[in-house]
Design a protein around this motif. Structure first.
Motif, PDB file in Angstrom:
ATOM      1  N   LEU A 143      40.944  68.240  62.081  1.00 44.75           N
ATOM      2  CA  LEU A 143      40.149  68.957  61.207  1.00 44.75           C
ATOM      3  C   LEU A 143      38.735  67.996  60.778  1.00 44.75           C
ATOM      4  CD1 LEU A 143      42.415  70.612  58.241  1.00 44.75           C
ATOM      5  CD2 LEU A 143      41.219  71.757  60.131  1.00 44.75           C
ATOM      6  N   ASP A 144      37.545  68.682  60.513  1.00 43.93           N
ATOM      7  CA  ASP A 144      36.674  67.888  60.386  1.00 43.93           C
ATOM      8  C   ASP A 144      36.357  68.193  58.895  1.00 43.93           C
ATOM      9  OD1 ASP A 144      35.878  66.753  62.749  1.00 43.93           O
ATOM     10  OD2 ASP A 144      35.337  68.718  63.252  1.00 43.93           O
ATOM     11  N   LEU A 145      36.772  67.296  57.793  1.00 42.07           N
ATOM     12  CA  LEU A 145      36.843  67.485  56.504  1.00 42.07           C
ATOM     13  C   LEU A 145      35.400  67.656  55.813  1.00 42.07           C
ATOM     14  CD1 LEU A 145      39.599  64.641  55.301  1.00 42.07           C
ATOM     15  CD2 LEU A 145      39.810  67.029  55.894  1.00 42.07           C
ATOM     16  N   GLU A 146      34.429  67.181  56.213  1.00 37.27           N
ATOM     17  CA  GLU A 146      33.245  67.300  55.660  1.00 37.27           C
ATOM     18  C   GLU A 146      32.691  68.661  55.836  1.00 37.27           C
ATOM     19  OE1 GLU A 146      33.612  65.718  58.345  1.00 37.27           O
ATOM     20  OE2 GLU A 146      32.300  66.128  59.958  1.00 37.27           O
ATOM     21  N   ARG A 147      33.264  69.604  56.853  1.00 35.90           N
ATOM     22  CA  ARG A 147      32.865  70.887  57.142  1.00 35.90           C
ATOM     23  C   ARG A 147      33.846  71.809  56.117  1.00 35.90           C
ATOM     24  NH1 ARG A 147      29.467  72.005  60.352  1.00 35.90           N
ATOM     25  NH2 ARG A 147      30.143  74.193  60.594  1.00 35.90           N
ATOM     26  N   LEU A 148      34.608  71.503  55.387  1.00 39.48           N
ATOM     27  CA  LEU A 148      35.615  72.382  54.544  1.00 39.48           C
ATOM     28  C   LEU A 148      34.616  73.136  53.504  1.00 39.48           C
ATOM     29  CD1 LEU A 148      38.751  70.381  53.918  1.00 39.48           C
ATOM     30  CD2 LEU A 148      38.423  72.065  55.721  1.00 39.48           C
ATOM     31  N   PRO A 149      34.647  74.310  53.607  1.00 43.95           N
ATOM     32  CA  PRO A 149      33.921  75.096  52.627  1.00 43.95           C
ATOM     33  C   PRO A 149      34.207  75.173  51.080  1.00 43.95           C
ATOM     34  CG  PRO A 149      35.551  76.659  53.933  1.00 43.95           C
ATOM     35  CD  PRO A 149      35.440  75.198  54.307  1.00 43.95           C
ATOM     36  N   ARG A 150      33.764  73.917  50.401  1.00 42.45           N
ATOM     37  CA  ARG A 150      34.055  73.528  49.010  1.00 42.45           C
ATOM     38  C   ARG A 150      33.147  73.973  48.143  1.00 42.45           C
ATOM     39  NH1 ARG A 150      35.429  67.689  48.929  1.00 42.45           N
ATOM     40  NH2 ARG A 150      33.614  67.550  50.482  1.00 42.45           N
ATOM     41  N   SER A 151      33.179  74.330  46.980  1.00 40.99           N
ATOM     42  CA  SER A 151      32.200  74.709  45.940  1.00 40.99           C
ATOM     43  C   SER A 151      31.888  73.352  45.276  1.00 40.99           C
ATOM     44  CB  SER A 151      32.910  75.642  44.920  1.00 40.99           C
ATOM     45  OG  SER A 151      33.624  74.849  44.106  1.00 40.99           O
ATOM     46  N   ALA A 152      30.881  73.318  44.505  1.00 41.88           N
ATOM     47  CA  ALA A 152      30.053  72.159  44.064  1.00 41.88           C
ATOM     48  C   ALA A 152      31.312  71.768  42.961  1.00 41.88           C
ATOM     49  CB  ALA A 152      28.984  72.542  43.240  1.00 41.88           C
ATOM     50  N   ALA A 153      32.015  72.528  42.128  1.00 39.76           N
ATOM     51  CA  ALA A 153      33.141  72.315  41.266  1.00 39.76           C
ATOM     52  C   ALA A 153      34.197  71.626  42.134  1.00 39.76           C
ATOM     53  CB  ALA A 153      33.616  73.385  40.451  1.00 39.76           C
ATOM     54  N   VAL A 154      34.395  72.198  43.066  1.00 39.43           N
ATOM     55  CA  VAL A 154      35.595  71.639  43.700  1.00 39.43           C
ATOM     56  C   VAL A 154      35.388  70.004  44.312  1.00 39.43           C
ATOM     57  CG1 VAL A 154      37.212  71.500  46.032  1.00 39.43           C
ATOM     58  CG2 VAL A 154      36.651  73.672  44.495  1.00 39.43           C
ATOM     59  N   ARG A 155      34.158  69.979  44.747  1.00 37.00           N
ATOM     60  CA  ARG A 155      33.519  68.590  45.390  1.00 37.00           C
ATOM     61  C   ARG A 155      33.595  67.603  44.039  1.00 37.00           C
ATOM     62  NH1 ARG A 155      30.030  68.653  50.072  1.00 37.00           N
ATOM     63  NH2 ARG A 155      30.626  70.884  50.955  1.00 37.00           N
ATOM     64  N   ALA A 156      33.215  68.139  43.055  1.00 37.85           N
ATOM     65  CA  ALA A 156      33.013  67.237  41.820  1.00 37.85           C
ATOM     66  C   ALA A 156      34.464  66.727  41.276  1.00 37.85           C
ATOM     67  CB  ALA A 156      32.471  67.825  40.705  1.00 37.85           C
ATOM     68  N   ALA A 157      35.636  67.959  41.478  1.00 34.45           N
ATOM     69  CA  ALA A 157      36.751  67.573  40.858  1.00 34.45           C
ATOM     70  C   ALA A 157      37.670  66.580  41.914  1.00 34.45           C
ATOM     71  CB  ALA A 157      37.646  68.698  40.787  1.00 34.45           C
ATOM     72  N   GLU A 158      37.387  66.804  43.082  1.00 39.03           N
ATOM     73  CA  GLU A 158      37.990  66.067  44.175  1.00 39.03           C
ATOM     74  C   GLU A 158      37.591  64.506  44.081  1.00 39.03           C
ATOM     75  OE1 GLU A 158      37.638  68.309  47.890  1.00 39.03           O
ATOM     76  OE2 GLU A 158      39.700  69.133  47.403  1.00 39.03           O
ATOM     77  N   ALA A 159      36.235  64.219  43.754  1.00 39.83           N
ATOM     78  CA  ALA A 159      35.782  63.037  43.711  1.00 39.83           C
ATOM     79  C   ALA A 159      36.430  62.455  42.290  1.00 39.83           C
ATOM     80  CB  ALA A 159      34.069  63.089  43.322  1.00 39.83           C
ATOM     81  N   ALA A 160      36.534  63.103  41.196  1.00 43.90           N
ATOM     82  CA  ALA A 160      37.256  62.563  40.218  1.00 43.90           C
ATOM     83  C   ALA A 160      38.774  62.335  40.300  1.00 43.90           C
ATOM     84  CB  ALA A 160      36.929  63.398  38.874  1.00 43.90           C
ATOM     85  N   LEU A 161      39.376  63.226  41.163  1.00 43.13           N
ATOM     86  CA  LEU A 161      40.743  62.933  41.395  1.00 43.13           C
ATOM     87  C   LEU A 161      41.079  61.770  42.314  1.00 43.13           C
ATOM     88  CD1 LEU A 161      41.757  66.623  41.789  1.00 43.13           C
ATOM     89  CD2 LEU A 161      42.566  65.003  39.987  1.00 43.13           C
ATOM     90  N   ALA A 162      40.108  61.596  43.155  1.00 45.82           N
ATOM     91  CA  ALA A 162      40.138  60.468  44.269  1.00 45.82           C
ATOM     92  C   ALA A 162      40.009  59.150  43.477  1.00 45.82           C
ATOM     93  CB  ALA A 162      39.121  60.445  45.327  1.00 45.82           C
TER      94      ALA A 162
END
Lengths: 324, 324
Positions: free
Chosen positions: A228-247
């Motif tokens: 899987l190429d993670l950078e290609r996953l279709p994520r909304s801006a909110a999901v990106r921001a949330a995943e950054a905070a969770l990381a």
């Protein structure tokens, strides 16, 4: 031919087509929480998760049966029970009309908790299944990932560290935060996408347990592995921001999109020669779609981000029996 | 075509036949009690009650889906849960083999209590329904009434006055007492009887809520009334003895056979000219059958015993939501 009111529904299958059947249950306290979602939302979702299974098969949904569990707890008065049952029914009915599917039978039983156990029936000439992918096939994802899991974490409010952290991280993206709540409460089944993909794809699955877990199911049935190429996953801006905070807080950097579950997106495998045809057909059906990886030899899943390996999360997906 | 293991089952309907679908749930503490019956019995019964609905339609059962609710109570250890789930499955599997019906799909969800929600699918050329009876039709009953309700009262043991009274009354009829326990725990679905009756009868229903309640459903759908000849009801010696004892204790003298429920016998309406053909066909199918009354104008049910009127019981049948 004969619908609700009799003990049996009598249905006229289309000549020459196969029948596709699926059953899925939503139980209060396990799959939905009437303090977080409305009964109307729960009714909608109970039908949507069943339609999503039909969508993955590329079947046209036609009929459904609904077995309702109605609580007999002493603190529930007749009128309140009736109002909840009606709202559950309204949520189902609205989506049923929209999807061209008819309620043809049902059952009501006393129970400890509210539950909706639906069986949906559809038809297809050549239905897709989890089997059929092979090494070299492209993995195409229709819809988005991570939003429903983000919505659930936000709904669960301030009981744990997570939601406060997320609410802070999401202050800049209110529109896609609302989309995440909607993805959790009123998911869409990608029926048109499934119909468009059926003649083209080699295998498919809908994402209910989380991308990694469901990809695992497809690979197990098809006997191959995947990258899987993670950078290609279709994520909304909110999901990106949330995943950054969770990381930052120690979780996997794609925690929601890989393991969140309840996406009800569709994952297809397709022969390389038909990959562009599948992407075009999915987009014509009105669903965003992109290639997110490829099937490989072996049985394991490898994650990459811009070509560099990324470790798998510790917990792959959503276990239906362990969710609090 | 594709069975369990995928999210959907893919089934090949027979050309030119109609599809008949029904759903019914059994919930622990409401429909079965694992302190009174084995999990294997509960699995058998969950499938039997669904097959009985198909039998009433005169359909040949072909497939079923099973949604299992599995308790997540903290006192239930993993191994015990697994053993119960396996026994439930074995009970279903044994009856499925016997009935020629295939499990094609399922779902497992965490829940408060054990529950089995089954959807059964069958096929028929000209299925029967509750509609179609008219004044003058004979009412033909295939199977027996009252035994399952007697079995339940005996199982519930000595908590109330009833069972002691019944145990005393039944001392002389041990074989048919055992039959009553079996009727409660492992009811048979009269599939062959339904298939035999389908080309002959005008309407039908299976007796799950009790003869009076289900006859009421048939009459409501067919817009007519009925007269029942109580002395013709097919009751075992144990049911007769128990009803006599219950009558002495102030209950209706046909309490078990009219209102007991869970008989899973079949009630047919048939045009007078075809009554003998129906009785012969049912007996050829291996099921005892007799005429127990007649449809009349109006909407009410009149009870007679050797021609003399008998009052209706106060409680007609079994309310799925009120049973303790």
């Amino acid at each position: 031919v004969v619908g609700p009111g009799d003990d049996c529904a009598v249905l006229r299958p289309s000549a020459g087509r196969l029948l596709v059947a699926t059953t899925d249950a939503l139980v209060e306290g396990v799959h939905f929480d009437l303090s977080l979602s409305s009964a109307r939302d729960a009714g909608h979702k109970a039908l949507a998760v069943n339609l999503s299974d039909l969508a993955a098969a590329g079947a046209r949904p036609r009929w459904f049966l609904c077995a309702l569990g109605v609580p007999r707890a002493p603190d529930l008065r007749g009128a309140a029970v009736f109002a909840t049952a009606r709202s559950l029914g309204e949520g189902m009915a609205a989506l049923a009309r929209e999807s061209g599917v008819a309620l043809v039978g049902g059952n009501v039983a006393g129970a400890e908790r509210w539950s909706l156990t639906l069986t949906a029936l559809g038809e297809a000439s050549a239905p897709l299944s989890r089997r059929g992918a092979r090494p070299g096939d492209a993995l195409v994802l229709a819809g988005q990932v991570g939003a429903a899991a983000l919505g659930l974490r936000l709904l669960r409010g301030s009981k744990r560290r997570g939601p406060d952290l997320l609410a802070r991280a999401l202050r800049a993206v209110p529109a896609s935060t609302r989309a995440a709540l909607r993805a959790q409460l009123r998911p869409d089944a990608l029926v048109s996408a499934g119909l468009a993909a059926a003649p083209i794809a080699s295998a498919s699955i809908d994402l209910s347990d989380g991308l990694l877990a469901d990809l695992g199911h497809l690979l197990h049935a098809s006997r191959c592995g995947a990258e899987l190429d993670l950078e290609r996953l279709p994520r909304s801006a909110a999901v990106r921001a949330a995943e950054a905070a969770l990381a930052d807080a120690g979780e996997h950097s794609y925690a929601l999109s890989l393991s969140g579950g309840e996406d009800y997106s569709l994952l297809f495998a397709v022969r390389p020669a038909r990959e562009r045809a599948l992407l075009a057909a999915l987009r014509r059906s009105g669903t965003s779609a992109r290639t997110v990886g490829r099937c490989v030899r072996g049985r394991s899943i490898a994650l990459r981000e811009r070509g560099r390996p990324v470790p798998l999360p510790r917990q792959a997906g959503w276990d239906h029996l362990s969710r609090a």
